[in-house]
Design an enzyme around this catalytic site. Structure first.
Site: not given
Ligand SMILES: *Cc1c(COP(=O)(O)O)cnc(C)c1O
Length: 821
Positions: A492, A716
């Site tokens: 999965k 940043y």
């Protein structure tokens, strides 16, 4: 090529021959998937814990195999007359006897290697060093088991001048059998370590078992720095010639000193009164440890230090891995450019076939002359042609004088070039598109130049998936489950982030019994690509029920609504009875029928003839944690009660399964009929199985380095202030790739040249910055985000999460690269 008559084979394995034709045997076959040259193959029907070779007899007769070794009474009556049959009590034993008998026909020196680590590297390096001087027959890769060893010795032929075979054991009593097959004349013991210790009461016991390999040799080579080994060799084999390597003064080959200079190790060695220096193109300690036995063996074989010094710089990594890369024009490129001999060609072609079963994909092979095979060209190339023809390759590009000379043997669209340069000039005329391309060449042909032209170089951050390590883990769990419990592999969520088709294909090749996906879409994608293994869909949604019927996907039924809805569709649309899997809730409190709903469930199921309960299962909430063991036992007990009741009510049998990876390791009493393996495939377990391997590596590189003066900030938000003049590296991996932003600002680290570099400043969308001030690094150097040497569990700890989340967060834009060792 040596061939044997069926009579000779029957005699060798003390079998009963039922003879129907005059075909001969040139090769052994135990894997029904890798047939070629069927007419001269002997298929030995082994019954392992997941495969039974006897199931494939008809298919193999149809493919043209004419000689078989089978268990007594298992000759299939309807095709009995089409082949020769040798009946035996125990086919594994027969394989070993055939191997031993073949070996006994050769009077050449044979080196037998055992030990816990390094067997394959030492064997391959000796071959690299001596292979141009003598014809060596050796074990392919690390075929060193009870089954691998008989195969290995089968490689001996009339031209062989030296045999080198590995022997690996995991249980007491096994080495005696391997010794009888290999019959080494020289022994080499690499190291004594913890591997397979679980079956031995002490290290001494394991060592003594391994030493059985040496009982008939004249000479033994070993590391005298390992005190226990040294002591035992002396007491057990006082009459034999013992040659040693190590740092100790008494060593026959003494390591006096080691120095690291420019990515190389300079080793100062003493042999007798001679001292000399060898330079190896590696700096890691394991390579140093593996170099010493190689040098000692060569000295023993009469090479001079000067000859060894000259040859040793050319050692290439024995990773010898086949890498699968995403190529230009939607091609898939399998890069196997370290060597080309016949054995490794077989392995590479099998990998190509396995990875290109996807419908509509054409197979192309670019192949150089094979070197160091020990088989004369006039025998070799017709054999290569047979192999290529039978593997259903669509196109061949041959490079090298021998390929050109034997071109007429290849019956497929093909072109041939004398040199790699000529091939490269013609490359653009090939128009490779949507093909699986195996690029396989001897080192000398530098096929990496072809690979670099074919591969896509877009985003240099890659997630590498080591398929061999995954298969190793799979087999470890299988071993722990035993022969009676089936295995469902959970694929999965893009197989825990590692890929869908590629992983499923590898698992299918290993004959796992079931695959599990989360949503129907994932299952449909696998079916469209050609995966045929049964698939369970854990979260079937109503809108996809029809598709699930079309694609043969089996639903998990976790509540009355799904049950009614699915039954309605099955009743209306399906022509056969549809298998379903009933989920019961034993304490997870998520999905599944509760205990008090079971009677009602049975009632309704009895009225649904279109559905058949194939399995009933439940999921454990805390199988990895001892703190919850009492609760887990309660879940298991409840599960049993529920299943018993359902079996009685429905008057039918079904499979039962409750264990996930951690459960397999910790609750052997709850194996029932099947287990569901997920994270364990990637090497993350609760630790009971100690030798799991890491599978996934996320790596990038330093795209740029810049000096930043002290007290400036990085990136940043100006959070990352450097406290000193610094060297800052930019790495093109960011939060859009799945690098969690919480790792910013020193929380996370990355590995550069074996050292840890802290992440500085905030992680950006497509890149991040690391502090390289204390690390020797250049632009272009590799950066490991996580991998073998810097485990993902470190990252998980820093982020206070679990490996599952990190793996499944790596974004789809990161290229997945699959490789085999
Ligand atoms: C994901 C999953 C598994 C596998 O769990 P691991 O802990 O990864 O082994 C097993 N069963 C079910 C129902 C699952 O959803």
């Amino acid at each position: 090529m040596i061939t044997y008559s069926p009579e000779q084979i029957a005699e060798a394995c003390e079998g009963h021959l039922v003879k129907n034709n005059d075909s001969v045997v040139a090769r052994l076959l135990i894997d029904s998937r890798s047939v070629y040259d069927a007419a001269e193959s002997l298929f030995i029907a082994l019954s392992g814990n997941k495969h039974d070779g006897h199931q494939f007899l008809h298919q193999l007769v149809r493919k043209g195999v004419r000689n078989f070794v089978v268990r007594k009474g298992r000759i299939p009556a309807d095709v009995a007359e089409e082949a020769n049959w040798i009946e035996v009590n125990n086919p594994v034993r027969a394989l070993q006897q055939i191997g031993a008998w073949h070996r006994s026909r050769f009077q050449i020196p044979v080196l037998g290697i055992t030990g816990s680590n390094g067997k394959t590297i030492v064997k391959e390096w000796i071959t690299q060093m001596m292979g141009s001087d003598v014809f060596i027959a050796r074990s392919p890769r690390s075929y060193n088991s009870q089954i691998g060893v008989p195969f290995s010795v089968w490689h001996l032929n009339e031209t062989s001048e030296l045999g080198i075979f590995e022997a690996g054991i995991s249980m007491p009593g096994e080495m005696r059998l391997l010794q009888e097959i290999i019959r080494p004349t020289i022994g080499l013991f690499t190291t004594l370590g913890q591997a397979h210790q679980e079956n031995f009461s002490s290290l001494e016991e394991k060592l003594e078992e391994k030493m059985v390999l040496f009982k008939e040799v004249d000479t033994i080579l070993y590391d005298c720095d390992q005190a226990l080994v040294d002591e035992r060799m002396g007491t057990m084999f006082p009459e034999k010639e013992l040659l040693t390597w190590g740092r100790a003064e008494k060593a026959t080959l003494q390591l006096l000193s080691e120095d690291e200079v420019n990515d190389c190790k300079h080793l100062m060695l003493r042999w007798g009164v001679d001292t000399f220096e060898v330079v190896i193109p590696y700096t890691d300690q394991v390579s140093v440890e593996n170099t010493l036995p190689v040098v000692l063996f060569m000295l023993y074989q009469g090479y001079s230090p000067e000859q060894i010094i000259e040859k040793i710089g050319g050692l290439v990594p024995v990773a010898m891995r086949m890498e699968q890369k995403v190529g230009i024009n939607n091609n898939l490129v399998i890069n196997d450019t370290y060597n080309a001999d016949f054995t490794s060609l077989e392995v590479a072609l099998d990998f190509l076939v396995q990875q290109s079963r996807k419908k509509g994909v054409k197979r192309t092979v670019i192949l150089s002359d094979l070197l160091q095979t020990g088989i004369p060209d006039y025998d070799l190339y017709p054999l290569v042609a047979t192999l290529i023809n039978e593997k259903q390759i669509d196109r061949l590009v041959g490079v090298g004088p021998a390929m050109v000379r034997y071109a007429s043997h290849f019956h497929l669209p093909s072109s041939f070039y004398e040199t790699t340069e000529e091939m490269l000039e013609a490359l653009s005329t090939f128009h490779f598109r949507g093909e699986a391309i195996l690029v396989k060449g001897s080192r000398k042909y530098s096929f990496e130049r072809i690979v670099s032209r074919l591969e896509l170089q877009r985003h240099a951050t890659v997630m590498e998936i080591n398929l061999d390590a995954m298969v190793h883990n799979l087999n470890r769990y299988r071993r722990s489950l035993g022969p009676d419990t089936r295995l469902l592999a959970m694929v999965k969520a893009f197989s825990y982030g590692s890929g869908s088709y590629e992983i499923a294909a590898a698992l299918q090749y290993q004959n796992v019994d079931y695959l599990g996906v989360a949503f129907a879409d994932e299952g449909v994608e696998l079916r469209r690509a050609g995966i045929a293994t049964p698939i369970i869909v854990m979260n079937p949604e109503e809108k996809s029920f029809l598709q699930m019927l079309d694609y043969n996907l089996e639903p998990e039924i976790y509540g009355f609504n799904v049950l009614e809805a699915f039954d309605a569709v099955a009743r209306a649309e399906a022509s056969a009875v549809i298998p379903v899997h009933i989920k019961v809730d034993t304490g997870m409190n998520r999905m599944g029928f509760l205990e008090h709903e079971i009677d009602e469930l049975a009632d309704r199921l009895r009225r649904m003839p279109s559905l058949r309960v194939k399995s009933v299962f439940s999921h454990l909430a805390g199988s990895d944690d001892q703190a919850h063991d009492a609760f887990t036992f309660q879940q298991i007990k409840k599960f049993k009660t529920i299943c018993d009741r359902l079996k009685k009510e429905l008057d039918t049998e079904f499979m039962m399964h409750i264990l996930n990876s951690a459960g397999i390791e910790r609750f052997p009493e709850a194996r029932f009929d099947m287990a569901r393996l997920g994270i364990g495939l990637y090497g993350f377990g609760p630790g009971k199985i100690e030798d799991l391997r890491n599978v996934v590596t996320l790596k990038s590189y330093i795209s740029h380095i810049k000096p930043v003066p002290g007290f400036e900030t990085i990136g940043y938000g100006r959070v990352g202030m450097v406290k000193r003049d610094s060297r800052i590296g930019v790495v093109p991996v960011g939060y859009a790739d799945g690098l969690n932003r919480h790792l910013s600002n020193g929380v996370g680290k990355m590995m550069v040249n074996g050292r840890l570099a802290p992440i500085v400043g905030n992680i950006c969308m497509d890149m991040c910055m690391i502090d390289l001030t204390d690390i020797q690094a250049e632009e272009g150097d590799e950066v490991i985000v996580f991998g073998d040497d810097y485990p993902l569990t470190n990252l998980a700890r820093q982020l206070e999460t679990i490996p599952y989340e990190i793996l499944t967060s790596i974004s789809r834009r990161v290229t997945r690269v699959y490789y085999k060792e």
